[in-house]
Write an enzyme that holds these catalytic residues in place. Structure first.
Site, short mmCIF file in Angstrom:
data_model
loop_
_atom_site.label_atom_id
_atom_site.label_comp_id
_atom_site.label_asym_id
_atom_site.label_seq_id
_atom_site.Cartn_x
_atom_site.Cartn_y
_atom_site.Cartn_z
CE LYS A 66 40.43 40.96 38.64
NZ LYS A 66 39.79 39.73 39.07
CG ASP A 100 35.13 38.81 39.92
OD1 ASP A 100 34.64 38.72 38.77
OD2 ASP A 100 36.35 38.97 40.13
P1 NAP Z 1 45.60 36.04 41.17
O1 NAP Z 1 45.22 37.28 41.90
O2 NAP Z 1 46.87 35.99 40.39
O3 NAP Z 1 45.64 34.86 42.27
C1 NAP Z 1 46.03 33.57 41.91
C2 NAP Z 1 45.70 32.59 43.04
O4 NAP Z 1 46.00 31.26 42.58
C3 NAP Z 1 46.53 32.80 44.31
O5 NAP Z 1 45.75 32.44 45.42
C4 NAP Z 1 47.68 31.78 44.11
O6 NAP Z 1 48.28 31.36 45.32
C5 NAP Z 1 46.92 30.63 43.48
N1 NAP Z 1 47.74 29.70 42.69
C6 NAP Z 1 48.33 29.96 41.49
N2 NAP Z 1 48.95 28.84 41.04
C7 NAP Z 1 48.73 27.86 41.98
C8 NAP Z 1 49.12 26.50 42.09
N3 NAP Z 1 49.84 25.90 41.14
N4 NAP Z 1 48.71 25.80 43.17
C9 NAP Z 1 47.95 26.40 44.13
N5 NAP Z 1 47.57 27.69 44.10
C10 NAP Z 1 47.96 28.43 43.02
O7 NAP Z 1 44.45 35.60 40.14
P2 NAP Z 1 42.88 35.87 40.31
O8 NAP Z 1 42.51 37.18 39.75
O9 NAP Z 1 42.52 35.57 41.73
O10 NAP Z 1 42.27 34.77 39.33
C11 NAP Z 1 42.28 33.40 39.68
C12 NAP Z 1 41.59 32.61 38.59
O11 NAP Z 1 40.21 32.91 38.55
C13 NAP Z 1 42.14 32.92 37.19
O12 NAP Z 1 42.31 31.70 36.52
C14 NAP Z 1 41.05 33.75 36.53
O13 NAP Z 1 41.00 33.55 35.15
C15 NAP Z 1 39.81 33.19 37.22
N6 NAP Z 1 38.70 34.16 37.28
C16 NAP Z 1 37.52 33.80 36.69
C17 NAP Z 1 36.45 34.67 36.76
C18 NAP Z 1 35.13 34.28 36.13
O14 NAP Z 1 34.29 35.15 35.94
N7 NAP Z 1 34.93 33.01 35.82
C19 NAP Z 1 36.56 35.91 37.41
C20 NAP Z 1 37.78 36.22 38.01
C21 NAP Z 1 38.84 35.33 37.92
P3 NAP Z 1 49.46 32.23 46.00
O15 NAP Z 1 48.77 33.35 46.72
O16 NAP Z 1 50.11 31.28 46.91
O17 NAP Z 1 50.35 32.70 44.87
#
Ligand code: NAP
Length: 262
Positions: A66, A100
């Site tokens: 992204k 989003d």
């Molecule tokens: P990303 O850029 O990889 O960010 C991951 C985030 O999760 C970071 O803030 C990370 O913290 C945190 N994290 C990961 N493991 C953790 C843990 N065990 N404990 C606490 N924090 C943790 O991913 P993203 O694109 O933001 O996506 C996040 C989630 O949203 C995914 O599961 C994705 O499938 C979902 N999502 C859903 C939609 C929808 O339409 N429903 C849309 C977009 C995303 P750090 O910064 O400390 O690593």
């Protein structure tokens, strides 16, 4: 030949987007096909260009591309600029958008009928970045971002006047109307460490992960909070992408109901 669209990411095989867009196309009578494109981690731009040169009209972008998509665009929307991430590409014009935030806000307001003023946002990755601006536009008077890596939360908060950042250890001792889990912790059956005192019957606990009850949602349900997974957000952000591409707004409720099997 039908107009071609796709989701590009790595991995993409798990995605529900092709079936969502197929439903939208059928319901609105639009002649298009929507597929999946897995790009090599070091080959995003080349894969986009191949898809465009082959007649592709538009792409949705998912992990981990992204931010790269944002840098690739000739022109971006205001909401993509705030997010510094692009989720929807219009290939003819090089325009990029981020859907989003509007997806989350529409799910909250239209599907869940939930009004909120104060928001605790957990996570500061791509998904969290995409929703802060939309939450503020929807009327949030207070947004606090908590993240495991505090510096990422601070960097995100400073893009928006009045938004603050903290670690899970230093959460403010106050109640929030809405807690959004925008971390990927639930995918590994983990949860960000939010004290149960934050989860009461006056809160909506929303997890962007969909299709399962994450430990975060399970804890919220046990504490008496209202809960929702992120399936509605997925469908609503897809509808906004469809509108950006086709100028037609599909109905989302029947698609959401079908996906939920109800
Ligand atoms: P990303 O850029 O990889 O960010 C991951 C985030 O999760 C970071 O803030 C990370 O913290 C945190 N994290 C990961 N493991 C953790 C843990 N065990 N404990 C606490 N924090 C943790 O991913 P993203 O694109 O933001 O996506 C996040 C989630 O949203 C995914 O599961 C994705 O499938 C979902 N999502 C859903 C939609 C929808 O339409 N429903 C849309 C977009 C995303 P750090 O910064 O400390 O690593």
């Amino acid at each position: 030949m039908s107009d071609r669209y796709a989701l590009i990411g790595n991995p993409v095989a798990h995605s529900k987007s092709p079936s969502i867009h197929a439903e939208f196309a059928r319901a609105t009578g639009q002649d298009l096909e929507y597929g999946l494109v897995e790009a090599p981690l070091d080959g995003f731009a080349a894969t986009v260009e191949r898809f465009r040169a082959g007649g592709g009209k538009g792409l949705n972008v998912t992990l981990p591309f992204k931010q790269e998509a944002f840098r690739l665009c000739a022109r971006v929307s205001e909401r993509a600029r705030h997010a510094q991430a692009v989720k929807t590409l219009v290939l003819e014009t090089g325009f990029g958008d981020n859907t989003d935030g509007i997806g989350l806000v529409r799910d909250l307001s239209q599907n869940l009928n939930y009004r909120f003023r104060t928001v605790l946002l957990l996570g500061a990755g791509g998904a969290a970045q995409g929703v802060v601006g939309a939450l503020l536009e929807a009327g949030a008077t207070k947004v606090v971002i908590a993240n495991r890596t505090v510096s990422r939360a601070e960097e995100l908060a400073q893009r928006f006047p009045g938004v603050s950042a903290c670690s899970y250890e230093s959460l403010p001792e106050e109640a929030f109307d809405l807690i959004v889990n925008a971390t990927s912790a639930g995918l590994g059956d983990e949860t960000p460490p939010v004290p149960s005192s934050f989860l009461s019957s006056k809160v909506l606990a929303y997890d962007m992960v969909y299709g399962r009850e994450t430990p975060f949602l399970a804890a919220a349900r046990r504490a008496g909070a209202r809960t929702s997974d992120g399936l509605g957000m997925l469908v609503e952000q897809a509808a906004e992408a469809f509108f950006v591409w086709r100028g037609v707004r599909p109905e989302t409720r029947p698609v959401l109901a079908k996906l939920r099997g109800s």
